[in-house]
Scaffold this active site. Structure first.
Site, short mmCIF file in Angstrom:
data_model
loop_
_atom_site.label_atom_id
_atom_site.label_comp_id
_atom_site.label_asym_id
_atom_site.label_seq_id
_atom_site.Cartn_x
_atom_site.Cartn_y
_atom_site.Cartn_z
N HIS A 17 -34.92 23.42 26.15
CA HIS A 17 -33.38 23.82 26.25
C HIS A 17 -33.67 25.11 26.93
CE1 HIS A 17 -29.04 24.06 24.99
NE2 HIS A 17 -29.30 24.82 25.93
N HIS A 19 -32.33 27.18 30.68
CA HIS A 19 -31.46 27.10 31.91
C HIS A 19 -32.28 28.09 32.74
CE1 HIS A 19 -27.94 24.99 30.43
NE2 HIS A 19 -28.49 25.63 29.33
N HIS A 197 -25.26 18.78 26.71
CA HIS A 197 -24.99 19.68 25.71
C HIS A 197 -23.84 19.15 25.04
CE1 HIS A 197 -27.29 22.49 27.96
NE2 HIS A 197 -26.94 23.58 27.54
N GLU A 200 -21.70 22.61 20.35
CA GLU A 200 -22.04 23.95 20.30
C GLU A 200 -20.56 24.60 20.21
OE1 GLU A 200 -23.60 27.71 23.04
OE2 GLU A 200 -22.88 25.95 23.89
N ASP A 278 -32.38 28.87 25.63
CA ASP A 278 -31.12 28.65 26.30
C ASP A 278 -31.05 29.59 27.44
OD1 ASP A 278 -28.75 27.67 26.67
OD2 ASP A 278 -27.88 28.74 25.01
N ASP A 279 -30.51 31.00 27.39
CA ASP A 279 -30.49 31.97 28.61
C ASP A 279 -31.10 33.03 28.15
OD1 ASP A 279 -28.56 30.20 30.64
OD2 ASP A 279 -27.90 30.07 28.68
#
Length: 337
Positions: A17, A19, A197, A200, A278-279
Site C-alpha cells: 500500500h 502511493h 481503499h 479508513e 501509504d504516503d
C-alpha cells in the site's frame, strides 16, 4: 541501531500500500518546480514540511494534489520512483506493489504513458540495482465520476502487460465502492486483479461493498472493520488481507495516538494484517518507521513482526514459488535471532 530496529529493518518484507505520488519529498518537489518553472505555494522546504498538519483525509489530499503538479515528464516519474525504491531497499523491502493515479496527471494534460513509462523504467532499474520485484496497480480517483474511471481503464488496456491490478483511492466519504461496480467488472473481464481503499474514513459497509460488489483481492486500510464483529469474523475466515498504514492513520486522525491503533487486536484475532507506509513523504515515515512505531506503541514482539512480514508476502500478487522462497528467507532470518 538497537537489536529490535535491526530486526525490523532486516527482515524481508513486501510493501503493498504505497502511493508513488505520496513519496514526493519536499526537496524533490522544489527541484522539479525549479526545473519546470512551477511556483509553489510555500517558500521553502521547511515551510512546506511545516504545512503537513492535517485534520482529515481531504486536508491531506488538497496538498497532495497540489504537490503532484510538479511531475511533468517521464524523467520526473523515474526520479520519484527510484528515490522511493532506494528507501524501501534500506528498509528490507524485497517486493513492492505500487499505486499510481493516472487521473491526477491526465487531468492536467500529462499523457497516460508519460507517468507509466517513467515509473516502469524506474521499477526495472530498481530490480536490477536492489533486487526488488514489483507489481503496478492503477488506482481510480473515487471523487471523480465512474465514467471518468472507465475512460481511464480504457486508456490502460494497451498496457495490460505492465499493470497487474486496479484499485480505488482518494476521498472515501460519500464515494462508496458501489459507485464503481461496472468499472471493476470490466477490469476483471480484461484480466486485472483488484484492490480498494475501504474502511479508513468510510464505514464497514464500504468494506462489504468492496468484497461483494468489486470482488477485491485485498482491502486497503480496513481498520474500521472492528466496528462490525461479523465482518471481522468474515475477514479472518476468508483470509482477506488488510493493507494497514499506521502512521497515516494517526496523521489523518483516524487514531489520536499510535498506542490507540487496533492493528495488534486485529492480528491477534487472526486477520491477515500487513504494515505499509501509504504516503510516506507526507506522513512522516517509510515502512520500517511504521513497524518501529507499532513495535514501540503496541509492544509488538518479534513473533508479531515476523507474522506481519509473512502476511505481506502471503498477501502479495507474486507467484506461489516466489512466496515460498521469501517465506523461507523470513524463517531463516528469524532463526538467526
Amino acid at each position: 541501531m538497537n537489536s529490535i530496529e535491526n530486526f525490523i529493518r532486516g527482515i524481508p518484507k513486501a510493501e503493498l500500500h504505497l502511493h508513488i505520488e505520496g513519496t514526493l519529498e519536499p526537496e524533490l518537489m522544489f527541484a522539479l518546480a525549479h526545473k519546470h518553472g512551477v511556483k509553489l505555494a510555500h517558500a521553502s522546504v521547511e515551510e512546506l514540511r511545516a504545512a503537513y498538519q492535517f485534520d482529515d483525509l481531504q486536508s491531506f489530499l488538497d496538498l497532495y494534489y497540489a504537490g503532484a503538479a510538479v511531475l511533468r515528464d517521464e524523467d520526473d516519474f523515474h526520479a520519484l520512483t527510484l528515490a522511493y525504491l532506494r528507501r524501501a531497499h534500506a528498509d528490507g523491502v524485497v517486493h513492492v506493489e505500487i499505486f499510481f493515479d493516472p487521473q491526477t496527471h491526465t487531468e492536467r494534460g500529462i499523457a497516460f504513458e508519460t507517468a507509466l513509462n517513467g515509473i516502469r523504467r524506474a521499477l526495472a532499474d530498481g530490480e536490477r540495482e536492489f533486487g526488488i520485484t514489483h507489481r503496478l496497480i492503477l488506482c481510480f480517483l473515487r471523487h471523480l465520476s465512474a465514467d471518468d474511471a472507465m475512460r481511464t481503464l480504457e486508456q490502460a488496456l494497451p498496457y495490460k502487460d505492465m499493470i497487474a491490478a486496479v484499485g480505488l483511492d482518494s476521498s472515501e466519504r460519500g464515494h462508496p465502492p458501489s459507485k464503481f461496480t461496472a468499472v471493476f467488472e470490466r477490469a476483471r473481464r480484461e484480466g486485472f486483479l483488484s484492490v480498494a481503499h475501504a474502511g479508513e474514513e468510510g464505514p464497514p459497509a464500504y468494506i462489504y461493498e468492496a468484497l461483494d460488489l468489486l470482488r477485491v483481492s485485498r482491502i486497503d486500510h480496513g481498520v474500521r472493520c472492528e466496528e462490525d464483529p461479523v465482518l471481522v469474523e468474515r475477514l479472518a475466515r476468508e483470509g482477506m488481507p488488510l493493507t494497514v498504514c499506521p502512521l497515516s492513520n494517526v496523521k489523518l486522525r483516524v487514531y489520536q495516538r499510535i498506542e490507540d491503533h487496533n492493528l495488534k487486536r486485529l492480528l491477534d484475532r487472526g486477520l491477515r494484517v500487513t504494515v505499509n507506509s501509504d504516503d510516506p513523504a507526507y506522513f512522516g515515515g517509510y515502512v520500517a518507521d511504521n513497524y518501529l512505531a507499532l513495535q514501540r506503541g503496541l509492544n509488538l514482539s518479534r513473533d508479531d513482526i515476523a507474522q506481519l512480514a509473512r502476511n505481506s508476502i502471503d498477501a502479495s500478487f507474486i507467484s506461489a514459488d516466489a512466496k515460498r522462497k521469501w517465506l523461507g528467507e523470513i524463517n531463516c532470518f528469524v532463526s538467526a535471532y
